[in-house]
Design an enzyme around this catalytic site. Structure first.
Site, PDB file in Angstrom:
ATOM      1  CE  LYS A 269      -1.449  -2.869 -14.768  1.00 51.24           C
ATOM      2  NZ  LYS A 269      -0.594  -2.342 -13.842  1.00 51.24           N
ATOM      3  NE  ARG A 343      -5.019   6.333  -8.948  1.00 55.72           N
ATOM      4  CZ  ARG A 343      -3.770   6.487  -8.318  1.00 55.72           C
ATOM      5  NH1 ARG A 343      -3.115   7.434  -7.723  1.00 55.72           N
ATOM      6  NH2 ARG A 343      -3.149   5.217  -7.948  1.00 55.72           N
TER       7      ARG A 343
HETATM    8  N1  BES Z   1      -5.125  -2.248 -11.529  1.00 53.52           N
HETATM    9  C1  BES Z   1      -4.084  -1.801 -11.077  1.00 53.52           C
HETATM   10  C2  BES Z   1      -3.608  -2.266  -9.512  1.00 53.52           C
HETATM   11  C3  BES Z   1      -2.969  -3.391  -9.306  1.00 53.52           C
HETATM   12  C4  BES Z   1      -1.982  -4.064  -9.756  1.00 53.52           C
HETATM   13  C5  BES Z   1      -3.834  -4.649  -8.834  1.00 53.52           C
HETATM   14  C6  BES Z   1      -1.302  -5.102  -9.411  1.00 53.52           C
HETATM   15  C7  BES Z   1      -3.413  -5.872  -8.746  1.00 53.52           C
HETATM   16  C8  BES Z   1      -1.952  -6.082  -8.799  1.00 53.52           C
HETATM   17  C9  BES Z   1      -3.918  -0.267 -10.882  1.00 53.52           C
HETATM   18  O1  BES Z   1      -4.779   0.201 -12.038  1.00 53.52           O
HETATM   19  C10 BES Z   1      -2.651   0.056 -11.111  1.00 53.52           C
HETATM   20  O2  BES Z   1      -1.862  -0.165 -12.239  1.00 53.52           O
HETATM   21  N2  BES Z   1      -2.101   0.861 -10.422  1.00 53.52           N
HETATM   22  C11 BES Z   1      -0.751   1.174 -10.235  1.00 53.52           C
HETATM   23  C12 BES Z   1      -0.940   2.768  -9.712  1.00 53.52           C
HETATM   24  C13 BES Z   1       0.576   3.358  -9.993  1.00 53.52           C
HETATM   25  C14 BES Z   1       0.721   3.587 -11.507  1.00 53.52           C
HETATM   26  C15 BES Z   1       0.452   4.690  -9.241  1.00 53.52           C
HETATM   27  C16 BES Z   1       0.244   0.642  -9.522  1.00 53.52           C
HETATM   28  O3  BES Z   1      -0.511  -0.116  -8.224  1.00 53.52           O
HETATM   29  O4  BES Z   1       1.348   0.092  -9.645  1.00 53.52           O
HETATM   30 MN    MN Z   2      -3.506   0.439 -14.155  1.00 51.27          MN
END
Ligand code: BES
Ligand code: MN
Ligand code: ZN
Length: 485
Positions: A269, A343
């Site tokens: 990230k 997931r």
């Molecule tokens: N934990 C995150 C989702 C999230 C992101 C929650 C920001 C709260 C704030 C999850 O694991 C994630 O990183 N999801 C990605 C999915 C994408 C890579 C398809 C997302 O939402 O960007």
């Molecule tokens: Mn994630």
């Protein structure tokens, strides 16, 4: 904090503070109080000190009975559950700013449903009194007793029922908040597992077991293990069984995502705000919070909590984009993005859920950033393969003020998860991210009634108010309570 209901003469109850919810037109007990104070309240309303607007508060320092102050809380226009909860919260906040030891909440002026309103008062009192407990010295809470006053003797038992339930929900929320707020160097998968064991130790209706990575490997949970592979912290699968009903009654299974820190893995990230990814275990924390609340309420229902707990990190053993893993269900998954890890742990936990012969399975997860785009920080995303279950959860959300909104699971969205190299890809592209994430989970939940709550927007707040909210404990408890009736 001790909660109790009473219908004794209001002017004779000993208390430091009296909380009175009212509009600018006084009714019933507020009128009586005003009369006993030679019209002090009405004169302040006339002078414009208090307009009765929803959530407005005014403290009047006049002895009433043996009391020291009256806290007026405005109610005008507060007709929905959500508005009434906001007013209650304002009253609780004002009360806890005073050094009161004993307080009386005058149970009039807000919702007519005594049990519900008393429950919200107790929940808000618990919630407002929460401070992050870091082991540092915390300012002591002065309030010892809150008496919920009702006019009719016949309402006392409903009020007590509500108080007990609401206090339990509040405690469950605070437990979830505490786990959520803990930094990820302390709140590891191992810590969560130890917490679950300590919580349920000596509780007759609870059994806790924890699977380690070797045990999960035996069960062929290749998807879950592919996430913890990149971390030095070993993953855990925490299972808490609560038997509140007869053994043959099918349980509600709650599955809570607990990624104790989500760095994104090799699909790292960006740095800004990454600290907030300590909150990526809030789904699991809310399930733990529900267990806290069940210890208090002992609802007559069977519940199984499953909490897959891992840390998502990018060390040399980490899963790489393009890797193909085999889930416990036998379906193969192409991991196109290691940041879509929630997931990957949930799918194995959802397959595992089937062995408990569930009546219903609900998973709770901070799953997608996309749900924040769609619904903001107010409302959780709800997706389900069963209309009745979805409707039940939506009404639990409205009743508890912990609202959700349903998004569709049309099969066309599922097509976006096609992979050239495995049965399914773990991402579906830039569109409808919350829905494709749920479609992914839907591939593993075909055997039972299932709902998914995406709480990425609602589980915590950012900025100056940074902190865990304790959601969605209220909606889950309301649902369980409605099933237990
Ligand atoms: N934990 C995150 C989702 C999230 C992101 C929650 C920001 C709260 C704030 C999850 O694991 C994630 O990183 N999801 C990605 C999915 C994408 C890579 C398809 C997302 O939402 O960007
Ligand atoms: Mn994630
Ligand atoms: Zn995540």
């Amino acid at each position: 904090m001790y909660f109790t209901a009473s219908s004794a003469n209001l002017l004779n109850i000993k208390a430091d503070s009296l909380i009175v919810a009212t509009g600018s037109q006084l009714q019933n007990s507020a009128k009586d109080l005003d009369a006993s104070l030679d019209g002090a309240i009405t004169s302040l309303i006339k002078a414009g000190d208090f307009k009765g607007k929803a959530g407005e508060t005014l403290i009047i320092y006049i002895p009433v009975g043996t009391g020291k102050r009256i806290i007026l809380v405005g109610t005008e226009g507060a007709t929905t559950a959500q508005q009434q909860i906001r007013v209650t919260h304002a009253g609780a906040t004002a009360l806890l700013k005073t050094p009161s030891i004993k307080a009386v909440w005058v149970g009039e002026g807000l919702a007519d449903d005594t049990e519900w309103q008393a429950g919200i008062v107790a929940r808000c009192m618990q919630s407002v009194s929460y401070r992050y407990d870091s082991g540092r010295k915390i300012p002591a809470q002065t309030l010892k007793t809150l008496t919920y006053w009702v006019a009719a003797k016949g309402s006392v038992s409903a009020a007590n029922k509500g108080l007990n339930y609401g206090a339990a929900v509040g405690k469950g929320m605070n437990a979830a908040r505490q786990l959520g707020n803990m930094p990820a160097n302390l709140c590891t998968p191992t810590y969560l597992a130890e917490h679950a064991k300590a919580l349920t130790k000596g509780q007759a209706k609870f059994t806790t077991s924890v699977l380690n990575e070797a045990q999960m490997a035996k069960l062929k949970m290749g998807s879950l293990l592919s996430v913890s592979a990149g971390s030095d912290e070993p993953g855990k699968l925490i299972v808490i069984k609560y038997q509140g009903a007869k053994a043959t009654a099918k349980p509600v299974v709650l599955v809570g995502k607990a990624v104790t820190f989500d760095s994104g893995g090799i699909s790292l990230k960006p740095g800004g705000g990454m600290d907030e990814m300590k909150y990526d275990m809030c789904g699991g924390a809310s399930v733990m919070g529900v267990m806290h609340a069940l210890i208090e309420t002992q609802l007559p229902i069977n519940v199984v909590a499953i909490i897959p707990a891992v840390e998502n990190m990018p060390n040399g053993n980490a899963t790489k984009p393009g890797d193909v893993v085999t889930s416990m269900s036998g379906q193969t998954i192409e991991v196109l993005n290691t940041d879509a890890e929630g997931r990957l742990i949930l799918c194995d936990a959802l397959t595992y859920a089937d062995r408990f012969k569930p009546d219903t399975v609900i998973d709770i997860a901070t799953l997608t950033g996309a749900v924040i785009g769609a619904l903001g920080k107010e409302t959780a995303g709800l997706l389900s393969n069963n209309d009745e279950l979805a409707t039940d959860l939506l009404s639990s959300g409205l009743r508890s003020g912990d609202r959700a909104w349903r998004l569709p699971l049309y099969e066309e969205y599922d097509q976006l998860l096609k992979s050239n190299f495995a049965d399914i890809a773990n991402i579906g592209g830039p569109q409808a991210g919350t829905i494709t994430a749920a479609c992914f989970l839907g591939r593993f939940t075909k055997k039972y009634k299932w709902a998914h709550l995406d709480v990425a927007g609602t589980a915590w707040l950012s900025g100056a108010q940074k902190g865990s909210t304790g959601r969605p404990v209220p909606i889950l408890m309301d649902y369980l309570r409605s099933k237990a009736k």
